[in-house]
Write a protein that holds these residues in place. Structure first.
Motif, mmCIF file in Angstrom:
data_model
loop_
_atom_site.group_PDB
_atom_site.id
_atom_site.type_symbol
_atom_site.label_atom_id
_atom_site.label_comp_id
_atom_site.label_asym_id
_atom_site.label_seq_id
_atom_site.Cartn_x
_atom_site.Cartn_y
_atom_site.Cartn_z
ATOM 1 N N ALA A 61 47.940 12.620 15.307
ATOM 2 C CA ALA A 61 48.952 11.601 15.592
ATOM 3 C C ALA A 61 50.100 12.089 14.930
ATOM 4 C CB ALA A 61 48.519 10.213 15.595
ATOM 5 N N ARG A 62 51.356 11.781 15.564
ATOM 6 C CA ARG A 62 52.617 12.111 14.872
ATOM 7 C C ARG A 62 53.409 10.944 15.210
ATOM 8 N NH1 ARG A 62 54.731 17.764 16.645
ATOM 9 N NH2 ARG A 62 56.543 16.925 15.798
ATOM 10 N N GLU A 63 54.316 10.610 14.225
ATOM 11 C CA GLU A 63 55.316 9.545 14.519
ATOM 12 C C GLU A 63 56.507 9.700 15.455
ATOM 13 O OE1 GLU A 63 55.389 6.229 13.611
ATOM 14 O OE2 GLU A 63 53.267 6.787 12.867
ATOM 15 N N CYS A 64 56.741 11.026 15.485
ATOM 16 C CA CYS A 64 57.927 11.508 16.400
ATOM 17 C C CYS A 64 57.804 12.917 16.924
ATOM 18 C CB CYS A 64 59.350 11.377 15.806
ATOM 19 S SG CYS A 64 59.481 12.228 13.966
ATOM 20 N N ALA A 65 58.504 13.435 18.152
ATOM 21 C CA ALA A 65 58.403 14.651 18.508
ATOM 22 C C ALA A 65 59.890 15.191 18.768
ATOM 23 C CB ALA A 65 57.624 14.859 19.646
ATOM 24 N N TYR A 66 60.183 16.482 18.529
ATOM 25 C CA TYR A 66 61.772 16.992 18.737
ATOM 26 C C TYR A 66 61.432 17.992 19.836
ATOM 27 C CZ TYR A 66 61.836 14.647 14.031
ATOM 28 O OH TYR A 66 62.154 13.795 13.036
ATOM 29 N N PHE A 74 61.729 14.334 28.686
ATOM 30 C CA PHE A 74 60.295 14.744 28.495
ATOM 31 C C PHE A 74 59.527 15.212 30.015
ATOM 32 C CE2 PHE A 74 55.593 14.126 27.957
ATOM 33 C CZ PHE A 74 55.409 15.127 27.036
ATOM 34 N N PRO A 75 59.735 16.313 30.491
ATOM 35 C CA PRO A 75 59.097 16.578 31.725
ATOM 36 C C PRO A 75 57.696 16.647 31.555
ATOM 37 C CG PRO A 75 60.772 18.117 31.277
ATOM 38 C CD PRO A 75 60.406 17.647 29.984
ATOM 39 N N VAL A 76 57.027 15.817 32.503
ATOM 40 C CA VAL A 76 55.408 16.092 32.365
ATOM 41 C C VAL A 76 54.784 17.196 33.141
ATOM 42 C CG1 VAL A 76 53.597 14.591 33.018
ATOM 43 C CG2 VAL A 76 55.360 13.463 32.217
ATOM 44 N N GLN A 77 54.000 17.884 32.369
ATOM 45 C CA GLN A 77 53.362 19.224 33.008
ATOM 46 C C GLN A 77 51.955 18.625 33.500
ATOM 47 O OE1 GLN A 77 52.981 22.062 29.871
ATOM 48 N NE2 GLN A 77 55.238 22.579 29.929
ATOM 49 N N ARG A 91 56.344 19.374 27.167
ATOM 50 C CA ARG A 91 57.300 19.945 25.914
ATOM 51 C C ARG A 91 58.425 19.078 26.134
ATOM 52 N NH1 ARG A 91 61.301 23.681 25.624
ATOM 53 N NH2 ARG A 91 61.516 24.902 23.765
ATOM 54 N N VAL A 92 58.797 18.571 24.834
ATOM 55 C CA VAL A 92 60.254 17.973 24.713
ATOM 56 C C VAL A 92 61.339 18.780 24.989
ATOM 57 C CG1 VAL A 92 61.576 16.397 23.208
ATOM 58 C CG2 VAL A 92 59.108 16.385 23.168
#
Length: 432
Positions: A293-298, A239-242, A261-262
């Motif tokens: 809010a989300r529990e996960c990100a793909y 997960f690169p931080v922008q 963006r993942v």
């Protein structure tokens, strides 16, 4: 003939497929795309009328010059060549397609690399009339090698203009055998070959009666059946931080999250992550997408990540799972495709763009250069890379980078070099 293998079995989810046509000059790449657009009803009537009246038409009589559907530049139409990458979109009931038409001339190899960098499939065209003896052309070899280096998983070899050799099965067999030898030498594990006539439409969308000896699928059904599910979801989290998002910074409970963006993997609330290159660890408290809010990100999701404690995180840092960290390097080996008209100069400084980080870099050593004719890596100590050369180099950077081998994770294995003076993109690189 090459047997159909498991990678060409039907996909359960059609989705979008990105493909690039590649090969040598005049192999019929633009004509093939035009034929696909025409036969799939992806061309409007006014477009057909316009190309029928085009002054640079290259077919006789009332025939349609399908190449004009992609060769949009005036210089391309005048010279009868493809110069820049042209993107076209069409859809069938099974799936959607984004096609990149790459130029075949050696001087435009860098354009081909640009188009191939996001492709799922490479359709390598071969003109049967020019290689009936089985001696493949240099650009066919070069584009095949680049497709392999760029990690394109599916290679389809379309032997074009078979109508001009009377659909001779022996000619097709010689070309298929030559490509099988090429694939073995450069490391392509599998490919699918088929005979076609792009101008006439034989074996493009529908099976042709002209080649009863070919028992495989036509090109379009073959492409529709490919399994191109994104492998990045199965790769380790990157997960690169922008940028860092903050508000209410004057309170003890100020909000701080990290947007980006993942690039690969899956991120879940509660995961323990490390901030690279520094190595500080924390747990994911919240994942937000458009304030929800989300529990996960793909992989592919753009989100904000809030951690359970304050750690030093800046643009260019990468979040990774604590049990699957990436390499942190200031010096690494990479494969370079040189784009710039000015040859590589080890004495010069370049800017290196990797993910969201921009840093200074220099080429410490040029180890090998690829001989496109012999397909070997030759020692190149002290030799500069010129435009369109491919070489293996050692790069040193000012800042530590979070890298993975490109073959394992293209998201963190790719970068570009920028000339610090001219700001031209000098090269595309793949971490080895």
């Amino acid at each position: 003939m090459n047997a159909i293998n498991e990678s060409f079995l039907p996909s359960t989810d059609g989705g979008v497929i990105r493909l690039i046509t590649a090969g040598s000059v005049d192999d019929g790449k633009s004509t093939l795309i035009g034929r696909l657009l025409y036969d799939s009803k992806g061309v409007f009537a006014d477009q057909l009328d316009a190309i029928a009246r085009a002054k640079h038409k290259r077919v006789s009589g009332d025939g349609i010059d399908f190449s004009l559907l992609t060769d949009g530049l005036e210089a391309e139409r005048e010279q009868g060549i493809t110069i820049d990458v042209a993107y076209r979109y069409f859809a069938t009931p099974q799936r959607k397609f984004i096609i990149a038409d790459a130029p075949g001339h050696e001087q435009y190899t860098r354009n081909m690399v640009t188009g191939a960098s996001t492709a799922d499939v490479a359709v390598i065209l071969i003109d049967a009339t020019r290689v009936a003896d089985g001696q493949l052309l240099p650009q066919t070899k070069r584009h095949s090698m680049l497709a392999h280096l760029l990690g394109i998983r599916h290679i389809v070899v379309a032997v074009n203009k078979m109508d001009l050799v009377d659909w001779d099965q022996a000619v097709f067999a010689r070309i298929d055998a030559a490509y099988a030898d090429l694939a073995r030498r450069i490391g392509i594990e599998r490919y699918q070959a088929l005979p076609i006539s792009a101008l006439r439409g034989d074996n493009v969308v529908n099976r042709s009666d002209a080649a009863p000896w070919y028992d495989g699928q036509p090109l379009l059904p073959l492409l529709e059946a490919l399994d191109t599910r994104d492998a990045s979801a199965d790769a380790p989290l990157r997960f690169p931080v922008q940028w860092v998002a903050r508000h209410d910074g004057d309170t003890a409970t100020d909000f701080r999250a990290y947007a980006g963006r993942v690039a690969s993997g899956v991120l879940r609330v509660g995961d323990e992550v490390v901030v690279l290159p520094a190595g500080a660890s924390a747990r994911v408290r919240r994942i937000l997408a458009h304030t929800q809010a989300r529990e996960c990100a793909y992989a592919g999701d753009s989100v904000m990540v809030e951690l359970d404690r304050d750690v030093d995180v800046s643009r260019g840092d990468v979040l990774a799972h604590a049990d699957a960290p990436a390499r942190v390097e200031r010096e690494f080996e990479a494969e370079l495709c040189w784009f710039d008209t000015q040859a590589l100069n080890p004495a010069r400084k370049y800017l290196l763009k990797h993910g969201t980080r921009l840093t200074a870099a220099r080429i410490k050593q040029v180890r090998t250069r690829r001989d496109i004719h012999e397909l070997d890596e030759i020692e190149a100590e002290g030799t500069a890379l010129s435009m369109n050369d491919i070489g293996r180099v050692v790069i040193a950077t000012r800042d530590a980078l979070t890298v993975d081998p490109y073959a394992e994770n293209p998201a963190t294995g790719a970068f570009i070099l920028i000339d610090e003076t001219t700001h031209q993109t000098a090269a595309a690189g793949m971490v080895r």
